[in-house]
Write a protein that holds these residues in place. Structure first.
Motif, short mmCIF file in Angstrom:
data_model
loop_
_atom_site.label_atom_id
_atom_site.label_comp_id
_atom_site.label_asym_id
_atom_site.label_seq_id
_atom_site.Cartn_x
_atom_site.Cartn_y
_atom_site.Cartn_z
N LYS A 29 -63.18 -26.89 104.13
CA LYS A 29 -61.93 -27.00 103.36
C LYS A 29 -61.27 -25.81 102.99
O LYS A 29 -60.05 -25.55 102.80
CB LYS A 29 -61.96 -28.07 101.93
N ASN A 30 -62.32 -24.61 102.54
CA ASN A 30 -61.64 -23.32 102.19
C ASN A 30 -61.32 -22.41 103.56
O ASN A 30 -61.05 -21.31 103.17
CB ASN A 30 -62.70 -22.66 101.30
N SER A 31 -61.46 -23.10 104.61
CA SER A 31 -61.34 -22.16 105.68
C SER A 31 -59.90 -21.72 106.17
O SER A 31 -59.03 -22.69 106.03
CB SER A 31 -61.81 -22.82 107.05
N SER A 32 -59.50 -20.64 106.06
CA SER A 32 -58.19 -20.06 106.03
C SER A 32 -57.45 -20.26 107.79
O SER A 32 -56.37 -20.22 108.28
CB SER A 32 -57.67 -18.81 105.60
N ASN A 33 -58.50 -20.12 108.74
CA ASN A 33 -58.18 -20.08 110.11
C ASN A 33 -58.60 -21.40 110.97
O ASN A 33 -58.17 -21.49 112.06
CB ASN A 33 -59.19 -19.14 110.68
N TRP A 34 -59.23 -22.29 110.22
CA TRP A 34 -59.42 -23.61 111.12
C TRP A 34 -59.27 -24.92 110.26
O TRP A 34 -59.54 -25.13 109.07
CB TRP A 34 -61.01 -23.58 111.19
N LYS A 35 -58.87 -25.58 111.13
CA LYS A 35 -58.76 -27.08 110.37
C LYS A 35 -59.74 -28.03 111.31
O LYS A 35 -60.12 -27.49 112.49
CB LYS A 35 -57.11 -27.59 110.53
N TYR A 36 -59.85 -29.31 111.10
CA TYR A 36 -60.89 -29.95 111.81
C TYR A 36 -60.61 -31.39 112.03
O TYR A 36 -59.88 -32.02 111.44
CB TYR A 36 -62.35 -29.91 111.23
N GLU A 37 -61.37 -31.92 112.90
CA GLU A 37 -61.34 -33.21 113.29
C GLU A 37 -62.66 -33.75 113.46
O GLU A 37 -63.66 -33.10 114.07
CB GLU A 37 -60.48 -33.78 114.44
N LEU A 38 -63.10 -35.03 113.01
CA LEU A 38 -64.51 -35.61 112.96
C LEU A 38 -64.52 -36.53 114.22
O LEU A 38 -63.55 -37.72 114.07
CB LEU A 38 -64.90 -36.17 111.62
N ILE A 39 -65.25 -36.64 114.99
CA ILE A 39 -65.32 -37.57 116.34
C ILE A 39 -66.79 -38.32 116.07
O ILE A 39 -67.81 -37.84 116.24
CB ILE A 39 -65.26 -36.94 117.64
N PHE A 40 -66.77 -39.66 115.65
CA PHE A 40 -67.76 -40.26 115.49
C PHE A 40 -67.81 -41.33 116.56
O PHE A 40 -67.08 -42.25 116.84
CB PHE A 40 -67.73 -41.29 114.20
N VAL A 41 -68.91 -41.08 117.62
CA VAL A 41 -69.22 -42.05 118.53
C VAL A 41 -70.11 -43.04 118.26
O VAL A 41 -71.34 -42.95 117.86
CB VAL A 41 -69.65 -41.41 119.65
#
Length: 310
Positions: A29-41
């Motif tokens: 959450k504190n990353s200024s360069n990255w956002k994320y997606e969570l892929i649950f299979v």
């Protein structure tokens, strides 16, 4: 801002999912360069795992991929990889043994120019000494008999760049050894050490002598080498050598009017050579089975539905 895809393959992990999502979010959450997606299979779970994910989906960027039946870990991992849209992909298990807090360090390695970042387990809490001993032996055997240098104690938890991931997904193997493919594709590879924690809630889905670890071990060897087939040739020459010794021994007894051993020696010889033949045929059978699976042309998995975040 770049996108990181975090892939999870799971089956019946209702006790771990919420805490896992919260920990991944906390680490990124504190990353200024990255956002994320969570892929649950979802490998055909029968508990409330999917319901928990649907509730979490309201607050987190979660994509749920439901398989049509239980296909196993590697097919689910590949499904997650193929639906990842990030600049890099991180894969880890949902049992909370692999700490998501290590992801920022993996991203730093990626930003330094590394395409594959492996994690090396310096300690494995909650696992018996016998399991750890057998696991180390398995890694050594894979490295000796295969044509890849698989890092000892490197598990599935790793970061893979989009460039390396495309090469992995381009391979046409029906039953790929994903852990080995990340090494086989090459590119710049880095390593991070960490202590593996004890499992969170629930019981292990991969007991030591279950089909999963055994299949992984066999795939690790047969996917990257023909050396096991050469073992059959070695045993063939060894059998011929032993046979010649036994013939010379029998002739020596005959020409010196000594009693020739009876049933015992025959049983020993038959058992010995039969064991060698069956072992060699078994190795050949494994390779033939892989060819058979490959030539059938079936899909590696079937997806029932995808529930994406908005």
């Amino acid at each position: 801002m770049k996108l990181l895809s975090v892939v999870f393959s799971f089956r019946n992990e209702e006790g771990n999912i919420q805490k896992l999502v919260e920990r991944v979010h906390g680490s990124l959450k504190n990353s200024s360069n990255w956002k994320y997606e969570l892929i649950f299979v979802n490998d055909d779970s029968t508990d409330k795992s999917e319901d928990i994910l649907l509730k979490l989906q309201k607050d987190y960027p979660i994509k749920i991929i439901n398989m049509s039946r239980n296909f196993g870990v590697d097919p689910c991992v590949l499904a997650g990889f193929r639906h990842a849209t990030g600049e890099a992909v991180v894969y880890l298990h949902t049992d909370l043994q692999d700490p998501p807090e290590l992801i920022p360090d993996m991203l730093k390695k990626y930003e330094e120019g590394f395409d594959v970042v492996h994690t090396i387990r310096t300690k494995r809490k909650g696992e018996g000494k016998f399991r750890m001993f057998v696991t180390k032996i398995a890694y050594y055997l894979i490295n000796i008999l295969s044509d890849i240098n698989l890092p000892i104690e490197a598990g599935d938890y790793k970061l893979i760049s989009k460039k390396a991931l495309e090469k992995i997904l381009n391979q046409k193997e029906f039953r790929p050894y994903v852990r080995g493919l990340s090494v086989w594709v090459g590119f710049k590879q880095a390593y991070l050490n960490y202590e593996r924690q004890a499992r969170g809630a629930g019981e292990s889905k991969m007991p030591l002598l279950s089909a999963g670890p055994i299949t992984d071990f066999i795939n690790g060897i047969t996917s990257y080498s023909l050396k096991p087939l050469y073992i059959g040739i070695f045993f063939g020459f060894f059998s011929i050598f032993v046979s010649v010794i036994l013939i010379i021994y029998a002739l020596f007894l005959k020409f010196n009017d000594l009693a020739i051993p009876g049933a015992t020696s025959i049983i020993i010889a038959i058992s010995f050579f039969s064991g060698i033949l069956l072992f060699t045929l078994g190795i050949m059978g494994i390779y033939l089975a892989r060819i058979f699976e490959q030539t059938k042309g079936r899909d590696q998995y079937v997806i029932k539905e995808i529930k994406d975040y908005k």
